[in-house]
Enzyme design. Structure first.
Site, PDB file in Angstrom:
ATOM      1  N   ASN A   1     -12.912  -7.635   9.029  1.00  0.00           N
ATOM      2  CA  ASN A   1     -13.341  -6.275   9.350  1.00  0.00           C
ATOM      3  C   ASN A   1     -13.319  -5.320   8.155  1.00  0.00           C
ATOM      4  O   ASN A   1     -14.179  -4.447   8.017  1.00  0.00           O
ATOM      5  CB  ASN A   1     -12.502  -5.703  10.499  1.00  0.00           C
ATOM      6  CG  ASN A   1     -11.027  -5.648  10.164  1.00  0.00           C
ATOM      7  OD1 ASN A   1     -10.488  -6.524   9.492  1.00  0.00           O
ATOM      8  ND2 ASN A   1     -10.353  -4.617  10.647  1.00  0.00           N
TER       9      ASN A   1
ATOM     10  N   GLU B   1       0.360  -9.070  10.044  1.00  0.00           N
ATOM     11  CA  GLU B   1      -0.216  -7.819  10.554  1.00  0.00           C
ATOM     12  C   GLU B   1      -1.281  -8.227  11.541  1.00  0.00           C
ATOM     13  O   GLU B   1      -2.328  -8.752  11.162  1.00  0.00           O
ATOM     14  CB  GLU B   1      -0.781  -6.988   9.395  1.00  0.00           C
ATOM     15  CG  GLU B   1      -0.982  -5.522   9.737  1.00  0.00           C
ATOM     16  CD  GLU B   1      -2.341  -5.231  10.339  1.00  0.00           C
ATOM     17  OE1 GLU B   1      -2.423  -5.202  11.602  1.00  0.00           O
ATOM     18  OE2 GLU B   1      -3.288  -5.044   9.590  1.00  0.00           O
TER      19      GLU B   1
ATOM     20  N   CYS C   1      -8.227  -2.436  13.175  1.00  0.00           N
ATOM     21  CA  CYS C   1      -7.056  -2.726  14.007  1.00  0.00           C
ATOM     22  C   CYS C   1      -6.328  -1.458  14.430  1.00  0.00           C
ATOM     23  O   CYS C   1      -5.546  -1.467  15.375  1.00  0.00           O
ATOM     24  CB  CYS C   1      -6.100  -3.669  13.276  1.00  0.00           C
ATOM     25  SG  CYS C   1      -5.539  -3.043  11.672  1.00  0.00           S
TER      26      CYS C   1
ATOM     27  N   GLU D   1       4.034  -3.811   5.169  1.00  0.00           N
ATOM     28  CA  GLU D   1       3.331  -3.779   3.895  1.00  0.00           C
ATOM     29  C   GLU D   1       3.364  -2.356   3.364  1.00  0.00           C
ATOM     30  O   GLU D   1       3.763  -1.430   4.050  1.00  0.00           O
ATOM     31  CB  GLU D   1       1.878  -4.241   4.076  1.00  0.00           C
ATOM     32  CG  GLU D   1       1.742  -5.677   4.573  1.00  0.00           C
ATOM     33  CD  GLU D   1       0.308  -6.089   4.805  1.00  0.00           C
ATOM     34  OE1 GLU D   1      -0.211  -6.902   4.018  1.00  0.00           O
ATOM     35  OE2 GLU D   1      -0.292  -5.591   5.769  1.00  0.00           O
TER      36      GLU D   1
END
Length: 485
Positions: free
Chosen positions: A154, A252, A286, A466
């Protein structure tokens, strides 16, 4: 099947090379539904070659000073910025996202990722602890070795650089696997890396599918650090492969993010921000707010304005500067979106706007993968449509009456990645943010990112963090040195 289409090869030990099996996959342009290039269909043998190159390069790269490594990353950032238009166009063609979005978000962020971590390593600190009067302790943070970096389709360059930059900045070497659906900007990045003079083997990029290349990376005993961004189902498989080898893993994963609008919010700002958070990149981020909860006293006004603004979004050719909504990234993803819109109607939902493919874009995009921005109302909070990740331009809007009620609604989900809260009551903002089970809470904004802050999810949205020091710590091994007085 081999054709004359341009071929995206692997990048190993500083060279572009064919996959050992000499197999390629068609790379489809989502806006047209037709292949425009081919990408290497690699396997475990290609990962072995990459591991050998990364292992060899680690000996020298890990010993370079932070200043030396920083110069390479800064040069890469400069070259990304120089090639912004080339990269933005490639990203738009490869993903179906509007060219304007790639130009203003994806590519500038990739450059920022390299620049941020290039400078961050120049300003780190070591911890020290005095143990009474008997010893002095200090902490070394050393590179772990070879990092396996797996990124999604994405935000291809944006998220790939988010992993590569910290991994190599602290002295690791890396083997990266971009999504086989969107490999082009990773290929161009390899050209940039070579021009920047990054030593051979520090970054290796191997293309292919998850079952072939992704699994080979997660299962290889010499790749001891894995950073994965993608779907929760695949993330579970990554965790299963890494656990027996005791690898350090960051995941993630997916999101089903709540977007909460209180009656005291600045409604104009909340509506504009909510439309953006719902449909940016065709809802294929997301962090998109796919569950919108609106306090009942302003629900009708919010819904009316939200539908109006949604209807004004221009669906078009991603290469058209005026396009707001481009193509869905793949036929598989388009079919998934259609399935959930049908499911929502079966569950009692009403499609207020959208809900189908547009009649016509232009001749070039006649066979492309497009879907209208869709707003659905009337669904119970606990239904599948409100609990399962769709990852497309589909949002549900639900009224609520009390603060406690909407917090319960927001948390009634297996995901916990991000959320948004719109209110002018500062005490409420703090109170609600504390109680929502998500890794990020935006108040009166969305996708406002500071690269220094920790980023990641709760529950089935992932493991680990992260960004900033979290990334620097993840890609290093902490070692305590105790010296007796």
């Amino acid at each position: 099947m081999r054709t004359e289409s341009p071929q995206i090869q692997n990048f190993v030990d500083g060279q572009f090379i064919e996959p050992i099996g000499a197999k390629y996959l068609d790379n489809i342009e989502p806006a047209t539904g037709k292949p425009y290039s081919q990408v290497a269909d690699s396997d475990a043998r290609d990962i072995e070659c990459a591991v050998a190159a990364a292992e060899k390069a680690f000996v020298d790269w890990s010993k370079k000073s932070a200043t030396e490594r920083s110069k390479f990353l800064l040069r890469i950032a400069d070259l990304i910025e120089r090639d912004l238009e080339k990269l933005a166009r490639a990203e738009s063609i490869d993903t179906g996202k509007p060219l304007s979005l790639a130009r203003t978000l994806d590519i500038p962020r990739a450059a920022s990722n390299f620049r941020f971590f290039a400078t961050a390593i120049l300003h780190t600190e070591s911890e020290a602890h005095i143990t009474d009067n008997v010893a002095f302790n200090y902490t070394l943070r050393q590179p772990r070795g070879i990092a396996g970096l797996i990124s999604p389709w994405n935000l291809p360059l944006y998220l790939l650089s988010w992993k590569i930059a910290p991994a190599i900045a602290v002295g690791n070497t890396a083997i990266a696997k971009p999504s086989e659906l969107t490999p082009m900007t990773a290929y161009i990045l390899c050209e940039i890396v070579r021009e920047a003079g990054l030593p051979n083997g520090v970054l290796n990029v191997v293309h292919g599918t998850g079952p072939n290349v992704g699994f080979a990376i997660t299962a290889h005993p010499k790749i001891n650090t894995i950073s994965f961004t993608g779907g929760t189902v695949t993330g579970r498989k990554v965790a299963e492969a890494c656990a027996p080898l005791f690898k350090k893993v960051s995941l993630e994963l997916g999101g089903k993010n709540p977007n909460i609008v209180f009656a005291d919010a600045d409604l104009e700002t909340a509506i504009s921000g909510s439309v953006r958070s719902s449909f940016a990149n065709q809802g294929q981020i997301c962090l998109c707010g796919s569950r919108v909860f609106v306090e009942r006293s302003v629900y009708k006004d919010f819904l009316q304005s939200f539908i109006k603004k949604t209807s004004q979004l221009k669906i078009g050719d991603p290469l058209d500067e005026k396009t707001d909504q481009g193509a869905i990234a793949s036929k598989t993803q388009l079919d998934k979106i259609k399935f959930y819109v049908e499911l929502a109607q079966k569950e009692g939902g009403k499609v207020e706007v959208g809900g189908k493919t547009p009649e016509s874009i232009n001749e070039r995009c006649r066979d492309g993968y497009f879907f209208q921005p869709t707003v659905i109302t009337g669904l119970p909070v606990s239904c599948r449509t409100n609990r399962e990740e769709i990852f497309g331009p589909v949002v549900t809007i639900t009224p609520f009456d009390k603060e406690e009620e909407v917090i319960s609604h927001a948390n009634d989900c297996e995901y916990g990645l991000a959320s948004s809260v719109w209110t002018q009551n500062l005490a409420r903002a703090h109170r609600v943010a504390e109680q929502i089970h998500t890794g990020t809470v935006w108040v009166n904004c969305w996708l406002l990112r500071d690269l220094r802050v920790p980023f990641g999810g709760m529950k089935q949205s992932g493991v680990g963090r992260e960004g900033g020091e979290e990334a620097l710590h993840f890609f290093t091994e902490a070692k305590n040195v105790c010296i007796a007085k």
